[in-house]
Design a protein around this motif. Structure first.
Motif, mmCIF file in Angstrom:
data_model
loop_
_atom_site.group_PDB
_atom_site.id
_atom_site.type_symbol
_atom_site.label_atom_id
_atom_site.label_comp_id
_atom_site.label_asym_id
_atom_site.label_seq_id
_atom_site.Cartn_x
_atom_site.Cartn_y
_atom_site.Cartn_z
ATOM 1 N N LEU A 545 -2.561 10.908 16.711
ATOM 2 C CA LEU A 545 -2.574 12.366 16.746
ATOM 3 C C LEU A 545 -1.526 12.909 17.712
ATOM 4 C CD1 LEU A 545 -6.439 12.950 16.690
ATOM 5 C CD2 LEU A 545 -4.828 13.676 14.930
ATOM 6 N N ALA A 546 -1.448 12.300 18.889
ATOM 7 C CA ALA A 546 -0.472 12.778 19.872
ATOM 8 C C ALA A 546 0.951 12.559 19.379
ATOM 9 C CB ALA A 546 -0.698 12.064 21.206
ATOM 10 N N SER A 547 1.210 11.418 18.751
ATOM 11 C CA SER A 547 2.560 11.122 18.261
ATOM 12 C C SER A 547 2.940 12.007 17.088
ATOM 13 C CB SER A 547 2.660 9.652 17.853
ATOM 14 O OG SER A 547 2.354 8.802 18.949
ATOM 15 N N ALA A 548 1.916 12.486 16.341
ATOM 16 C CA ALA A 548 2.197 13.369 15.203
ATOM 17 C C ALA A 548 2.318 14.832 15.621
ATOM 18 C CB ALA A 548 1.109 13.226 14.154
ATOM 19 N N GLY A 549 2.146 15.118 16.892
ATOM 20 C CA GLY A 549 2.305 16.487 17.370
ATOM 21 C C GLY A 549 1.046 17.310 17.317
ATOM 22 N N ALA A 550 -0.129 16.682 17.323
ATOM 23 C CA ALA A 550 -1.394 17.436 17.312
ATOM 24 C C ALA A 550 -1.599 18.080 18.678
ATOM 25 C CB ALA A 550 -2.562 16.521 16.977
ATOM 26 N N LEU A 710 0.789 -17.142 14.062
ATOM 27 C CA LEU A 710 0.952 -16.462 15.349
ATOM 28 C C LEU A 710 1.152 -14.954 15.174
ATOM 29 C CD1 LEU A 710 3.300 -18.996 17.163
ATOM 30 C CD2 LEU A 710 0.881 -18.611 17.592
ATOM 31 N N LEU A 711 1.701 -14.544 14.054
ATOM 32 C CA LEU A 711 1.926 -13.124 13.836
ATOM 33 C C LEU A 711 0.621 -12.360 13.743
ATOM 34 C CD1 LEU A 711 4.794 -13.330 11.192
ATOM 35 C CD2 LEU A 711 5.004 -12.933 13.653
ATOM 36 N N TRP A 712 -0.401 -12.990 13.186
ATOM 37 C CA TRP A 712 -1.709 -12.331 13.058
ATOM 38 C C TRP A 712 -2.357 -12.118 14.431
ATOM 39 C CZ3 TRP A 712 -4.387 -9.526 9.889
ATOM 40 C CH2 TRP A 712 -5.758 -9.382 10.084
ATOM 41 N N GLY A 713 -2.067 -12.965 15.362
ATOM 42 C CA GLY A 713 -2.681 -12.844 16.671
ATOM 43 C C GLY A 713 -2.149 -11.695 17.494
ATOM 44 N N ASN A 714 -0.999 -11.147 17.159
ATOM 45 C CA ASN A 714 -0.429 -10.052 17.939
ATOM 46 C C ASN A 714 -0.950 -8.720 17.401
ATOM 47 O OD1 ASN A 714 1.063 -8.653 19.758
ATOM 48 N ND2 ASN A 714 3.025 -8.958 18.729
ATOM 49 N N MET A 715 -2.202 -8.382 17.738
ATOM 50 C CA MET A 715 -2.824 -7.174 17.223
ATOM 51 C C MET A 715 -2.207 -5.913 17.815
ATOM 52 S SD MET A 715 -4.741 -8.667 15.176
ATOM 53 C CE MET A 715 -5.462 -7.194 14.506
ATOM 54 N N VAL A 716 -1.661 -6.032 19.008
ATOM 55 C CA VAL A 716 -1.048 -4.860 19.630
ATOM 56 C C VAL A 716 0.160 -4.393 18.820
ATOM 57 C CG1 VAL A 716 0.084 -3.987 21.705
ATOM 58 C CG2 VAL A 716 -1.861 -5.555 21.905
ATOM 59 N N ALA A 717 0.994 -5.330 18.418
ATOM 60 C CA ALA A 717 2.170 -4.976 17.622
ATOM 61 C C ALA A 717 1.768 -4.396 16.274
ATOM 62 C CB ALA A 717 3.060 -6.202 17.434
ATOM 63 N N TRP A 718 0.721 -4.962 15.668
ATOM 64 C CA TRP A 718 0.253 -4.432 14.390
ATOM 65 C C TRP A 718 -0.279 -3.012 14.556
ATOM 66 C CZ3 TRP A 718 1.757 -6.272 10.052
ATOM 67 C CH2 TRP A 718 1.984 -7.648 9.882
ATOM 68 N N GLY A 719 -1.029 -2.771 15.633
ATOM 69 C CA GLY A 719 -1.545 -1.427 15.869
ATOM 70 C C GLY A 719 -0.444 -0.410 16.060
ATOM 71 N N LEU A 720 0.576 -0.775 16.822
ATOM 72 C CA LEU A 720 1.701 0.138 17.025
ATOM 73 C C LEU A 720 2.463 0.382 15.717
ATOM 74 C CD1 LEU A 720 3.059 -1.157 20.448
ATOM 75 C CD2 LEU A 720 1.803 0.964 20.002
ATOM 76 N N ALA A 721 2.585 -0.645 14.905
ATOM 77 C CA ALA A 721 3.269 -0.475 13.616
ATOM 78 C C ALA A 721 2.489 0.474 12.707
ATOM 79 C CB ALA A 721 3.439 -1.836 12.944
ATOM 80 N N ARG A 722 1.163 0.407 12.743
ATOM 81 C CA ARG A 722 0.356 1.326 11.934
ATOM 82 C C ARG A 722 0.522 2.761 12.419
ATOM 83 N NH1 ARG A 722 -6.002 0.206 11.163
ATOM 84 N NH2 ARG A 722 -5.116 -1.457 9.873
ATOM 85 N N VAL A 723 0.521 2.951 13.717
ATOM 86 C CA VAL A 723 0.729 4.297 14.266
ATOM 87 C C VAL A 723 2.107 4.831 13.865
ATOM 88 C CG1 VAL A 723 0.975 5.614 16.400
ATOM 89 C CG2 VAL A 723 -0.854 3.930 16.183
ATOM 90 N N ALA A 724 3.128 3.987 13.962
ATOM 91 C CA ALA A 724 4.480 4.419 13.605
ATOM 92 C C ALA A 724 4.567 4.817 12.141
ATOM 93 C CB ALA A 724 5.467 3.295 13.911
ATOM 94 N N ASN A 725 3.874 4.097 11.269
ATOM 95 C CA ASN A 725 3.904 4.434 9.844
ATOM 96 C C ASN A 725 3.188 5.753 9.580
ATOM 97 O OD1 ASN A 725 4.339 3.776 6.959
ATOM 98 N ND2 ASN A 725 2.099 3.577 6.954
ATOM 99 N N THR A 726 2.094 5.985 10.282
ATOM 100 C CA THR A 726 1.373 7.252 10.114
ATOM 101 C C THR A 726 2.224 8.431 10.561
ATOM 102 O OG1 THR A 726 -0.752 6.136 10.451
ATOM 103 C CG2 THR A 726 -0.698 8.511 10.770
ATOM 104 N N VAL A 727 2.872 8.277 11.700
ATOM 105 C CA VAL A 727 3.713 9.347 12.218
ATOM 106 C C VAL A 727 4.909 9.587 11.296
ATOM 107 C CG1 VAL A 727 5.183 10.031 14.146
ATOM 108 C CG2 VAL A 727 2.987 8.932 14.581
ATOM 109 N N ARG A 728 5.497 8.545 10.756
ATOM 110 C CA ARG A 728 6.635 8.693 9.841
ATOM 111 C C ARG A 728 6.241 9.496 8.607
ATOM 112 N NH1 ARG A 728 7.662 7.178 5.255
ATOM 113 N NH2 ARG A 728 5.770 5.889 5.204
ATOM 114 N N ARG A 730 3.898 11.672 8.419
ATOM 115 C CA ARG A 730 3.523 13.041 8.772
ATOM 116 C C ARG A 730 4.734 13.917 9.091
ATOM 117 N NH1 ARG A 730 -0.919 16.655 8.818
ATOM 118 N NH2 ARG A 730 -0.198 18.418 10.086
ATOM 119 N N ILE A 731 5.589 13.454 9.958
ATOM 120 C CA ILE A 731 6.704 14.296 10.429
ATOM 121 C C ILE A 731 8.061 13.763 10.016
ATOM 122 C CG2 ILE A 731 5.336 15.074 12.388
ATOM 123 C CD1 ILE A 731 6.857 13.173 14.162
ATOM 124 N N GLY A 732 8.089 12.654 9.275
ATOM 125 C CA GLY A 732 9.361 12.107 8.863
ATOM 126 C C GLY A 732 9.985 11.266 9.960
#
Length: 772
Positions: A545-550, A710-728, A730-732
């Motif tokens: 929400l914060a990254s999308a400008g809410a 090993l890629l599955w174990g990095n949940m932090v990177a996956w979470g950030l990637a999901r946030v980035a896709n949501t923001v993209r 929403r605001i391009g």
């Protein structure tokens, strides 16, 4: 209640005391039936039964004549009493003196003498003198006639039943005969219930004929319509029978054609019971036998349509009867409030489809919510006769009565709300297709079906609405508290549903509810206080929400935080941190132990003899790229796990300030992550070194599997990637936002995967330098 009152009135008429609640609670049931009588009844042994009851030869001869008179033994008439005589009741177990006169004398008959078995007769059981033999009951409250009726329908059992009833009539007249036929056990079942439940059609006919001989057609109807404590007649028990259902049903319906109309209003009717048990053939037999003149009622305000909703082919079958067979039927009206075939087919169908149960649910409510049960999709796909599909059941009921889509339950929820709650996308589509206006319906809390879907995590329904421009009017609709669907998704903490709504640019992020909280305010207040996981779903929603400008709501933040944000408990936070430290310490110690041992058990072994270029005791595979990478991975794993163990010692001490402990824990967490990844890399390289000389393809495959995991174990990177896709979405793609997220993703990748740069980079540089 009516059944219980009827049972009490029958007990009062029979002169039996009505047990009080205190008596029923304190007194345990006692079996008073003589075990030898019980055994004789279970076996159908009429001779032993006659001897134990001390019946006379005249009764025996009459019974033989009555039994021989019928070919099947299904309908025997009661023999008339030849002459009146005086009977003196005596204790059957009391042995008279030798010179005593007989209790009574038979007029004009002294042909046979009874064999003296008194001397050989065993002593009666304790308590038999106070309880007459025929009045004894089992632990379940079954009388002797109950036992015989439930055991069989052959000639020997029919003879036993007649013997018991005639003996009662001989001693007490027609009233006693009626009482034994209508006697109830602890469940309220009569002997006729027991015979019907066992599927004994001949026994049913015998009992009904005995009742007719003692009271005519009126007594027969009263016996057939007796209800047990569950409000069920003998016809209900015949539906429950495991065998000979149709024969038992036909016998009962032949004696009373309106038996299937009981109960009229409350309770499960035979048709409802058959459908709920999945007995479609029995339901069809009942309907065609009665020509539609039967009750559709069910328990708790339901009817047969409620039961048919989930039973596969039951719903189309029942609706077919109502729409086709009943169109030509002209039934007479019943009592007020009865659910019977008393009206035209259209009126009856409307009445059944719109009837509400105790929760206010119509059959359409049940059909729309079929998908909400666990494994409902699997059952409807593989066992269609057991569980129906929500979409097909909804379509059938809408075809029958479209107005039920606008009928609410006791909480104000409409069928579309029930479909959204259960995640039934097919039912939602069907309801919106047939009733487009249903999209704006509100429940008792002012919620649209989108509110319900967002709150319950029905992602398929939320995504469907988000992609339909025609439904955009409900995207920002507010309920009675001012919450939008996004508020409800944030409150539920569902990342997928929240992200789906945030990605839709028509969803407003600045709407405040009655508490003055925007979705961003609500997400901040829902984050657990104190020590918490960085990638907690609620933190991901807040970051999205914060990254999308809410924006935040207006006013000062202090009132909102004081009212809605929960303050952390220092003691609980300290205990939580200590437990987390203990768990992580176990992992760190295990990695350190394994890597330390592997340093002295290198793949390939050691050289036994040295030469001019190699020394004895050195690794055989030393100098190769894979071996150098293995050594680095093992060393990094050991060092990281050792440092993590030391750091966790400080993090686990309660005497240290909480803020310092959390800081040490976060450092140890990063070290353990790196130790684990380095340990996995060491394992893959060791397997490669051992397997490559033998089978290179297997060695490469094993390494690939290990490193991809090993890629599955990095949940932090996956979470950030999901946030980035949501923001993209929403605001391009904006450079400022993209730069921030790219920096965060790169930082996380470097922190968590930086050890691989050392493991695989240094040996590669060294090998490249040698070649050059």
């Amino acid at each position: 209640m009516a059944v219980a009152a009827a049972n009490e009135s029958e007990q009062a008429a029979a002169g039996e005391p009505t047990p009080t609640p205190a008596t029923a609670a304190n007194d345990r049931p006692v079996a008073t039936l003589d075990p030898r009588l019980f055994m004789a009844a279970c076996r159908g042994d009429s001779n032993q039964l006659k001897e134990l009851l001390l019946l006379e030869e005249e009764e025996e001869e009459d019974e033989k004549q009555g039994t021989e008179g019928g070919a099947t033994g299904a309908a025997d008439d009661m023999p008339a009493v030849a002459a009146a005589h005086v009977v003196v009741e005596v204790d059957p177990w009391a042995r008279p003196p030798d010179d005593a006169a007989p209790c009574y004398q038979k007029p004009k008959k002294k042909k046979k003498k009874k064999k003296k078995k008194d001397a050989a007769a065993p002593a009666p059981p304790s308590g038999s003198r106070s309880t007459p033999l025929l009045d004894g009951v089992t632990i379940e409250g079954d009388s002797l006639l109950h036992v015989v009726a439930a055991r069989g329908g052959g000639k020997k059992f029919l003879r036993c039943a007649k013997m018991i009833v005639r003996e009662k009539k001989r001693k007490g007249g027609a009233a006693a005969m009626r009482l034994v036929l209508e006697a109830r056990n602890n469940k309220g079942d009569t002997p006729l219930h027991c015979a019907a439940g066992a599927g004994k059609a001949r026994m049913i006919s015998c009992l009904v004929d005995l009742a007719a001989g003692g009271g005519g057609e009126t007594a027969v109807k009263e016996l057939l319509r007796k209800q047990n404590q569950c409000g069920e007649t003998a016809l209900h028990q015949a539906v429950r029978a495991t065998k000979n259902k149709k024969a038992a049903i036909d016998q009962l319906m032949a004696k009373d054609s309106e038996l299937a109309c009981i109960p009229h209003e409350e309770g499960a009717s035979p048709l409802y019971l058959a459908i709920s048990l999945g007995e479609m053939e029995i339901a069809r037999h009942l309907f065609h036998t009665t020509k539609g003149k039967l009750s559709y009622s069910g328990p708790d305000g339901q009817n047969a349509l409620h039961a048919a909703v989930s039973r596969g082919q039951a719903l189309p079958m029942l609706l077919g009867w109502l729409e086709n067979d009943l169109k030509a039927a002209d039934m007479q009206g019943g009592q007020a409030g009865e659910i019977r075939c008393s009206a035209p087919a259209a009126d009856l169908l409307w009445q059944l489809s719109s009837q509400r149960d105790k929760n206010g649910s119509t059959p359409l409510h049940l059909a729309a919510s079929l998908g909400g049960w666990p494994r409902a999709g699997f059952l409807s796909k593989n066992f269609g006769h057991v569980w129906a599909k929500s979409r097909s059941a909804t379509r059938l009921l809408l075809d029958a009565n479209l107005s039920t889509a606008y009928q609410a339950d006791n909480k104000g929820s409409y069928p579309i709300h029930a479909a959204a709650w259960s995640g039934g996308l097919g039912a939602v589509k069907m309801l919106l297709k047939r009733c487009p206006g249903g999209a704006t319906l509100r429940d008792g809390r002012g919620r649209s079906f989108l509110h319900v879907a967002a709150e319950e995590g029905s992602y398929g329904v939320v995504e469907y609405v988000s992609r339909r421009p025609k439904l955009s009017s409900i995207l920002n609709a507010q309920d009675n508290n001012g919450d939008t669907a996004l508020h409800r998704a944030v409150h539920a903490g569902n990342v997928a549903v929240s992200g789906c709504l945030i990605r839709n640019r028509q969803v407003r992020l600045d709407v405040a509810n009655k508490d003055g909280m925007t979705p961003l305010d609500l997400s901040c207040s829902m984050i657990p206080p104190g020590f918490d996981y960085d990638m907690n779903p609620r933190r991901i929603i807040e970051l999205s929400l914060a990254s999308a400008g809410a924006p935040h709501g207006g006013g000062r933040p202090e009132p909102i935080y004081e009212k809605w944000v929960t303050k952390s408990d220092e003691d609980k936070e300290s205990e939580k941190l200590t437990e987390a430290t203990q768990v992580m310490s176990i992992v760190a110690v295990l990695i350190a132990t394994a890597t330390f041992a592997s340093a002295f058990a290198l793949p390939g072994g050691y050289r036994a003899d040295g030469d001019s270029s190699n020394h004895a005791g050195t690794p055989v595979l030393a100098g190769s790229y894979a071996f150098n990478a293995f050594i680095l991975a093992d060393a990094l794993a050991f060092v990281s796990s050792f440092l993590a163990t030391v750091t966790l010692v400080y993090a686990g001490v309660p005497l240290v300030d909480s803020s310092i402990r959390i800081k040490y824990f976060n450092i140890a967490n990063t070290l353990v992550y790196n130790a684990g990844r380095s340990f996995v890399a060491a394992l893959g390289l060791a397997l490669y070194l051992v397997l490559a000389p033998v089978d290179r393809m297997i060695a490469v495959t094993v390494c690939a599997i290990i490193f991809v995991s090993l890629l599955w174990g990095n949940m932090v990177a996956w979470g950030l990637a999901r946030v980035a896709n949501t923001v993209r979405a929403r605001i391009g793609v904006r450079q400022a936002v993209l730069r921030v997220h790219a920096r965060q993703v790169c930082f996380e990748v470097l922190v968590h995967f930086g050890s691989y740069v050392i493991i695989f980079g240094l040996p590669a540089i060294r090998k490249w330098a040698r070649v050059k």
